[in-house]
Design an enzyme around this catalytic site. Structure first.
Site, mmCIF file in Angstrom:
data_model
loop_
_atom_site.group_PDB
_atom_site.id
_atom_site.type_symbol
_atom_site.label_atom_id
_atom_site.label_comp_id
_atom_site.label_asym_id
_atom_site.label_seq_id
_atom_site.Cartn_x
_atom_site.Cartn_y
_atom_site.Cartn_z
ATOM 1 N N LEU A 53 52.226 52.896 55.785
ATOM 2 C CA LEU A 53 52.196 53.490 54.454
ATOM 3 C C LEU A 53 52.304 55.000 54.610
ATOM 4 O O LEU A 53 51.765 55.570 55.563
ATOM 5 C CB LEU A 53 50.877 53.167 53.740
ATOM 6 N N ASP A 54 52.972 55.648 53.657
ATOM 7 C CA ASP A 54 53.013 57.107 53.665
ATOM 8 C C ASP A 54 51.603 57.666 53.546
ATOM 9 O O ASP A 54 50.726 57.036 52.933
ATOM 10 C CB ASP A 54 53.848 57.626 52.493
ATOM 11 N N PRO A 55 51.350 58.858 54.105
ATOM 12 C CA PRO A 55 50.009 59.441 54.009
ATOM 13 C C PRO A 55 49.490 59.567 52.578
ATOM 14 O O PRO A 55 48.296 59.352 52.331
ATOM 15 C CB PRO A 55 50.178 60.815 54.665
ATOM 16 N N ARG B 244 59.353 55.690 46.549
ATOM 17 C CA ARG B 244 59.597 57.100 46.201
ATOM 18 C C ARG B 244 61.036 57.306 45.732
ATOM 19 O O ARG B 244 61.299 58.050 44.781
ATOM 20 C CB ARG B 244 59.343 57.995 47.418
#
Length: 293
Positions: A37-39, A173
């Site tokens: 997962l993205d930060p 995103r």
């Protein structure tokens, strides 16, 4: 000690940071994950502990389901709220049902998606995000992804809350960026939460703060059986003799139908196997004797 662990990742840390916490909680170096997962994102991380790490290639992580808040009015360098504004546009009418439905339809099914510049894609042997951080203008080619479904949860003048079900490799995103453009505006993903990955749900996930050193090793935090995460494979319970054969990597008799099987010692998965022409299970991955380290 082996199995799957579901962690509810908080925002602001990397998936690798979570792996490090789990290693201390399990007192084991053998920890892997089934997708990062993205930060800035929160939610479900599926991790494997101990010998179960060998099953990761067989763990079904699709569909992936996310809940996202899309903010309209401007795009960012990262396509999320951590980047700097790069383009501005008037707000769309998010209550215009036909326009919104048309934009969602255009971004559903098999689509070509341009990944964000700040992504882990490789460009000439380097990560795209590393180049982008150095100010290099990164333009990645479109890739084929699958978006199964959008569910609209809420709308205001400048924000849209959605649930998105998609295949692996899809950047939510980028979907936020692209729906902004489809509506004649600009947008980015303000917040993102993964709520499901295959059979795993964030409702079964443990909070990171509960993963204190030794919490898995001493049984305070329980691991999940990998069996439900392996999908529609046969479940073949082995006799004592078959377990001995398996420990030497030999094929064992197949009594269940199917082309692939999870071989079981009681309820524990001890191997993944493929059916042979003579109706036996040829092991592909064997967990018996896979010592932890």
């Amino acid at each position: 000690m082996d199995g799957l662990l579901y962690v509810d990742k908080p925002a602001g840390i990397t998936s690798h940071d979570v792996v490090a916490v789990v290693r201390r909680a399990a007192r084991s170096k053998r920890v892997g994950h089934a997708g990062t997962l993205d930060p800035f994102a929160t939610g479900l991380l599926v991790l494997a502990v101990g010998a179960c790490t060998r099953l990761l290639p067989y763990v079904l992580g699709e569909p992936k389901v996310y809940e996202a808040v899309i903010r309209f009015g401007f795009e960012t360098s990262t396509d999320d709220g951590t980047g700097t504004a790069t383009a501005q546009a008037p707000l769309p009418d998010l209550h215009d049902v036909p326009a919104l439905a048309a934009a969602v339809t255009a971004l559903t099914g098999a689509i070509a998606q341009q990944p964000p510049a700040f992504s882990a894609k490789h460009v000439n042997g380097q990560r795209a995000y590393a180049l982008a951080r150095r100010g290099v203008d990164v333009v990645l080619p479109p890739v084929a992804v699958v978006v199964h479904e959008w569910t609209l949860l809420a709308a205001s003048d400048e924000r849209l809350t959605v649930r998105i079900s998609c295949g692996g490799g899809t950047y939510v995103r980028a979907l936020a960026r692209d729906i902004g453009r489809a509506l004649g505006s600009a947008a980015h993903c303000e917040s993102l939460r993964r709520v499901a990955s295959g059979e795993a749900s964030v409702t079964d996930a443990v909070a990171l703060e509960l993963l204190t050193p030794g919490a898995i090793a001493n049984g305070t935090v329980q691991l999940h059986s990998p069996l439900p995460a392996l999908g529609a494979v046969a479940h073949e319970r082995l006799s004592e003799g078959a377990l001995i054969d398996l420990s030497f990597g030999r094929p064992v008799p197949a009594t269940e139908t199917g082309e692939m099987a999870a071989l079981l010692d009681g309820s524990r998965v001890v191997a993944i196997a493929r059916r042979t022409p003579d109706n036996r299970w040829q092991p592909k991955v064997v967990l018996l004797g896979a010592a932890d380290a």
